[in-house]
Design a protein around this motif. Structure first.
Motif, PDB file in Angstrom:
ATOM      1  N   ASP A 112      -2.282  -3.401   8.614  1.00 35.66           N
ATOM      2  CA  ASP A 112      -0.995  -2.744   8.839  1.00 35.66           C
ATOM      3  C   ASP A 112      -1.214  -1.251   9.125  1.00 35.66           C
ATOM      4  O   ASP A 112      -0.691  -0.685  10.085  1.00 35.66           O
ATOM      5  CB  ASP A 112      -0.170  -2.936   7.556  1.00 35.66           C
ATOM      6  N   TRP A 113      -2.040  -0.644   8.272  1.00 38.70           N
ATOM      7  CA  TRP A 113      -2.345   0.780   8.477  1.00 38.70           C
ATOM      8  C   TRP A 113      -3.067   0.992   9.819  1.00 38.70           C
ATOM      9  O   TRP A 113      -2.747   1.931  10.563  1.00 38.70           O
ATOM     10  CB  TRP A 113      -3.204   1.324   7.319  1.00 38.70           C
ATOM     11  N   GLN A 114      -4.016   0.107  10.145  1.00 42.84           N
ATOM     12  CA  GLN A 114      -4.764   0.279  11.409  1.00 42.84           C
ATOM     13  C   GLN A 114      -3.834   0.243  12.620  1.00 42.84           C
ATOM     14  O   GLN A 114      -4.011   0.989  13.571  1.00 42.84           O
ATOM     15  CB  GLN A 114      -5.814  -0.822  11.552  1.00 42.84           C
ATOM     16  N   GLN A 115      -2.823  -0.654  12.529  1.00 43.96           N
ATOM     17  CA  GLN A 115      -1.906  -0.773  13.677  1.00 43.96           C
ATOM     18  C   GLN A 115      -0.934   0.399  13.768  1.00 43.96           C
ATOM     19  O   GLN A 115      -0.536   0.803  14.853  1.00 43.96           O
ATOM     20  CB  GLN A 115      -1.105  -2.075  13.548  1.00 43.96           C
ATOM     21  N   HIS A 116      -0.508   0.905  12.601  1.00 43.14           N
ATOM     22  CA  HIS A 116       0.510   1.970  12.604  1.00 43.14           C
ATOM     23  C   HIS A 116       0.046   3.110  11.702  1.00 43.14           C
ATOM     24  O   HIS A 116       0.634   3.350  10.648  1.00 43.14           O
ATOM     25  CB  HIS A 116       1.851   1.428  12.059  1.00 43.14           C
ATOM     26  N   MET A 127       3.353  -9.349  -5.687  1.00 45.51           N
ATOM     27  CA  MET A 127       2.453  -8.795  -4.678  1.00 45.51           C
ATOM     28  C   MET A 127       2.898  -9.239  -3.290  1.00 45.51           C
ATOM     29  O   MET A 127       2.916 -10.432  -3.000  1.00 45.51           O
ATOM     30  CB  MET A 127       1.049  -9.313  -4.982  1.00 45.51           C
ATOM     31  N   SER A 128       3.304  -8.267  -2.453  1.00 42.42           N
ATOM     32  CA  SER A 128       3.850  -8.680  -1.169  1.00 42.42           C
ATOM     33  C   SER A 128       2.777  -8.780  -0.088  1.00 42.42           C
ATOM     34  O   SER A 128       2.903  -9.537   0.852  1.00 42.42           O
ATOM     35  CB  SER A 128       4.938  -7.701  -0.744  1.00 42.42           C
ATOM     36  N   GLN A 129       1.700  -8.035  -0.206  1.00 42.79           N
ATOM     37  CA  GLN A 129       0.674  -8.004   0.837  1.00 42.79           C
ATOM     38  C   GLN A 129      -0.697  -8.153   0.210  1.00 42.79           C
ATOM     39  O   GLN A 129      -0.911  -7.736  -0.930  1.00 42.79           O
ATOM     40  CB  GLN A 129       0.686  -6.620   1.504  1.00 42.79           C
ATOM     41  N   THR A 130      -1.635  -8.694   0.955  1.00 42.71           N
ATOM     42  CA  THR A 130      -3.017  -8.669   0.488  1.00 42.71           C
ATOM     43  C   THR A 130      -3.652  -7.360   0.966  1.00 42.71           C
ATOM     44  O   THR A 130      -3.087  -6.662   1.817  1.00 42.71           O
ATOM     45  CB  THR A 130      -3.831  -9.825   1.098  1.00 42.71           C
ATOM     46  N   TYR A 131      -4.846  -7.089   0.452  1.00 46.40           N
ATOM     47  CA  TYR A 131      -5.558  -5.883   0.901  1.00 46.40           C
ATOM     48  C   TYR A 131      -5.786  -5.939   2.411  1.00 46.40           C
ATOM     49  O   TYR A 131      -5.556  -4.957   3.123  1.00 46.40           O
ATOM     50  CB  TYR A 131      -6.899  -5.756   0.150  1.00 46.40           C
ATOM     51  N   ALA A 132      -6.232  -7.106   2.892  1.00 47.53           N
ATOM     52  CA  ALA A 132      -6.554  -7.220   4.326  1.00 47.53           C
ATOM     53  C   ALA A 132      -5.305  -6.963   5.169  1.00 47.53           C
ATOM     54  O   ALA A 132      -5.369  -6.293   6.206  1.00 47.53           O
ATOM     55  CB  ALA A 132      -7.128  -8.597   4.624  1.00 47.53           C
ATOM     56  N   GLU A 133      -4.169  -7.474   4.702  1.00 49.40           N
ATOM     57  CA  GLU A 133      -2.916  -7.260   5.455  1.00 49.40           C
ATOM     58  C   GLU A 133      -2.522  -5.784   5.452  1.00 49.40           C
ATOM     59  O   GLU A 133      -2.113  -5.229   6.470  1.00 49.40           O
ATOM     60  CB  GLU A 133      -1.779  -8.091   4.852  1.00 49.40           C
ATOM     61  N   ALA A 134      -2.643  -5.157   4.283  1.00 45.34           N
ATOM     62  CA  ALA A 134      -2.257  -3.739   4.193  1.00 45.34           C
ATOM     63  C   ALA A 134      -3.170  -2.882   5.073  1.00 45.34           C
ATOM     64  O   ALA A 134      -2.709  -1.977   5.773  1.00 45.34           O
ATOM     65  CB  ALA A 134      -2.335  -3.270   2.741  1.00 45.34           C
ATOM     66  N   TYR A 135      -4.465  -3.201   5.041  1.00 47.81           N
ATOM     67  CA  TYR A 135      -5.411  -2.408   5.834  1.00 47.81           C
ATOM     68  C   TYR A 135      -5.117  -2.588   7.331  1.00 47.81           C
ATOM     69  O   TYR A 135      -5.106  -1.611   8.094  1.00 47.81           O
ATOM     70  CB  TYR A 135      -6.858  -2.816   5.493  1.00 47.81           C
TER      71      TYR A 135
END
Ligand code: COA
Ligand code: AMP
Length: 628
Positions: free
Chosen positions: A11-15, A1-9
């Motif tokens: 990430d999406w918010q920024q880009h 698992m490379s990312q947590t949910y919070a990180e992925a979310y």
């Protein structure tokens, strides 16, 4: 698992565009998109504008080309006909190309509509993919709808062809589809040019010369058709769903965004890899069936399971565990009502004994909120995570969920999980202001909606805007009420309109009221969804007769029940019409449906101060008590 949910979310918010562009790279495009998102298209914008893609190529031919041709693509298991069949990617591609060729030979091409009215048979999936293959737009109609509902869809979609079957099988009865199709074509002002009929061994259909053709012969004689790429923004399908009136809404799905979103969710939400088996125990007539019986798993290249049966009674409450063991299912997706049905018959889950479900990883539920006792029961008995996730026909995939790719966060029974990447979900008050965490209000999604969500309604961007955007400009109104708690978990509390959910099926009480009011003896009526321990909700009609009607009430009640079945269909599960002397109303004449519903649920009516005639509520209580 490379990312947590919070990180992925985050990430999406920024880009938000780059995030989806990266997901899109996993698919094969005939032409790459010019813009990730073009705000000038559709009702609020469209994804992957300028791109060209064939979803059928990505779901079938691509896997064959990449060496997965001998792998099982589709498993069909039909306890109601005692049949089983498996198709490799080679076989499914060939059958689909043949059906596409047969359609093309009769003139069907890009942009033409084809209505599919079929039971849960492999040919239904082939028909959807065959349309996609040649750029035609399919519109699948659920078999539990009656002829007038099918007619409405034919009239609105204006299909050149219909693909259907001689019959479907419900426990204890054969449902003759062909007479219903004939009736629907008769009722509709628009007439399709031809039909393809799958003749099932259980019941042969009479074919009308030069209009109806035998599907299997057509396929056998056809020249297989190649995939025709279409614009990413072109419609893939129209799926009609209940709105607040008798006219269903034609939800349009486009090709590119849908393919990207579904492919991404297969691993992000469901944790499925190419070698896994995924089973969605729904029906191709619903959005869940479109996304996770047909397109999602095939886009990924894993094995999908199609089940023509019920959770109980075909033959027993162990059917799901038999299927999971037999096909080594990793993820099962079904409606909470199916779990409640199993629990009612087999509370200790004794029928799990003897089935090796070691491959089974996660139970996913949607279609209605899963009540906590059922979620806890399923979790404890199966010893697997139970993930309730919330979505709608309009979105095409989950708005909130829990995520296998990012490692599951703690699930709270009764909650629908947290927003998927792509959705900025907020709770708004009635004036469109964002409410703080923990407060209840209208669940709304900040525009734009992510890829895969309907860009419009069939034939009318304005109708889409009126239905979903105009109440809260800049937001998509989901029609659900709920709240988001301090941890970010979303709690869905029910619809803010007159839509009810019966056994995971979305139905409009307004539509049932229109049908009841059409009866010659009915002056007015109210239909509410009462709590039901199996189906979640069940419709009950309260009917006031015209003055002077003195026929036996029992006779009228029976007519009303049959009328809803004949006009809307058995899926409405409308079994109770109670005749009352009057309906409780506010001073301005609004029927107090919420108070009636509370009484039907055994609670206090809690009438608002604007009611003059409290005795009308007593009439409702007495009618309910009399009906038991
Ligand atoms: N064709 C024709 N008739 C159909 C039909 C179809 N495809 N699907 C359902 N019906 C009929 C049923 O036979 C039933 O008719 P009846 O009144 O003569 O008994 C009626 O429509 C209501 O069906 P249903 O709501 O399915 O109730 P049920 O009592 O037959 O079964 C459950 C109850 C819980 C077992 C069943 O609803 C179920 O499996 N639900 C899962 C729902 C689901 O997958 N939803 C998709 C969203 S994820
Ligand atoms: P449909 O368009 O048929 O998928 O129905 C969508 C509606 O079903 C939503 O607007 C909700 O009211 C309800 N629904 C679907 N899934 C869930 C869920 N997991 N939790 C709560 N409600 C749900």
């Amino acid at each position: 698992m490379s990312q947590t949910y919070a990180e992925a979310y985050a990430d999406w918010q920024q880009h938000p565009h780059a995030w989806w562009e990266q997901a899109a790279e996993a698919l094969e495009w005939s032409k790459k998109w010019d813009r990730a998102f073009d705000p000038s298209l559709g009702a609020f914008g469209q994804w992957f504008a300028g791109g060209e893609i064939s979803i059928c190529h990505n779901a079938l031919d691509r896997h064959v080309a990449e060496g997965r041709g001998d792998k099982t693509a589709l498993i069909w298991d039909s306890p109601v006909t005692n049949s089983k069949q498996q198709f490799t990617y080679n076989e499914l591609t060939d059958s689909t190309a043949r059906m596409a060729g047969a359609l093309a030979a009769r003139g069907i091409g890009k942009g033409d509509r084809v209505v599919i009215y079929m039971p849960m048979v492999p040919e239904a999936a082939m028909a959807m993919l065959a349309c996609a293959r040649i750029g035609a737009i399919h519109s699948v109609v659920f078999g539990g709808f009656a002829a007038p509902e099918l007619a409405k869809r034919i009239e609105d979609a204006r299909p050149r062809a219909v693909i259907s079957a001689s019959c479907g099988i419900e426990p204890g009865r054969v449902v003759a589809y062909k007479p219903m199709l004939d009736e629907a074509i008769h009722l509709s002002a628009h007439k399709p040019e031809f039909t393809f009929i799958l003749q099932r061994p259980n019941l042969a259909a009479d074919l009308i010369a030069d209009r109806d053709f035998d599907l299997l012969s057509e396929m056998a004689n056809a020249t297989p058709a190649a995939c025709v790429p279409v614009k990413a923004t072109d419609p893939l399908y129209i799926l009609y769903t209940s709105g607040t009136t008798g006219k269903p809404k034609g939800v349009v799905r486009d090709c590119g965004g849908y393919a990207v979103a579904l492919h991404n969710t297969m691993s992000m939400i469901y944790g499925i890899k190419q070698d896994d088996v995924e089973w969605c125990a729904s029906d191709v007539g619903w959005v869940v069936g479109h996304s996770y019986i047909v397109y999602g798993p095939l886009l990924l290249g894993c094995t999908t399971v199609m089940y023509e049966g019920k959770p109980v009674g075909t033959p027993d409450a162990g059917a799901f565990w038999r299927m999971i063991a037999e096909y080594k299912v990793k993820a099962l997706f079904t409606a909470p009502t199916a779990m409640r049905a199993i629990r009612q018959v087999d509370p200790e889950l004794t029928m799990l004994d003897g089935h090796d479900i070691s491959h089974f990883d996660t139970l996913f539920l949607a279609g209605e909120r899963c009540d906590p006792p059922t979620a806890i029961w399923a979790h404890d008995k199966l010893n697997r995570p139970v993930i309730d996730h919330w979505w709608q026909t309009e979105t095409g995939w989950a708005i909130t969920a829990n995520f296998r790719r990012y490692g599951l966060f703690e699930t709270k029974p009764g909650s629908g999980g947290r927003p998927c990447t792509g959705y900025d979900l907020q709770v708004l008050d009635d004036n469109g202001n964002i409410l703080p965490r923990g407060e209840s209000g209208n669940l709304a999604i900040r525009l734009p909606m992510p890829p895969g969500c309907a860009p419009t309604l069939w034939g009318s961007d304005d109708n889409y805007r009126r239905s979903y955007i105009s109440d809260f400009p800049g937001w998509y109104r989901t029609g659900d009420a709920g709240q988001i708690d301090a941890d970010g978990d979303v709690w869905i509390m029910g619809r803010t309109d007159d839509i009810i959910n019966v056994a995971g099926h979305r139905l409009s009480t307004g539509q049932m009221e229109e049908i009841l009011t059409g009866h010659k003896d009915v002056a007015e009526c109210a239909v509410i969804g009462a709590a039901d321990s199996l189906k979640g909700q069940t419709p009950i009609g309260f009917v006031v007769l015209k003055s002077g009607v003195n026929r036996p009430h029992e006779e009228i009640r029976k007519e009303l029940v049959s009328r809803v079945r004949e006009v809307l269909g058995p899926v409405a599960a409308f079994k109770e019409a109670l005749i009352v002397p009057r309906l409780p109303k506010t001073r301005s004449g609004k029927i107090l449906r919420a108070s009636i519903r509370r009484l039907a649920d055994g609670q206090d009516a809690n009438p608002p101060p604007t009611i003059d005639d409290l005795a009308a509520l007593d009439d409702i209580s007495s009618a309910l008590a009399k009906a038991g």
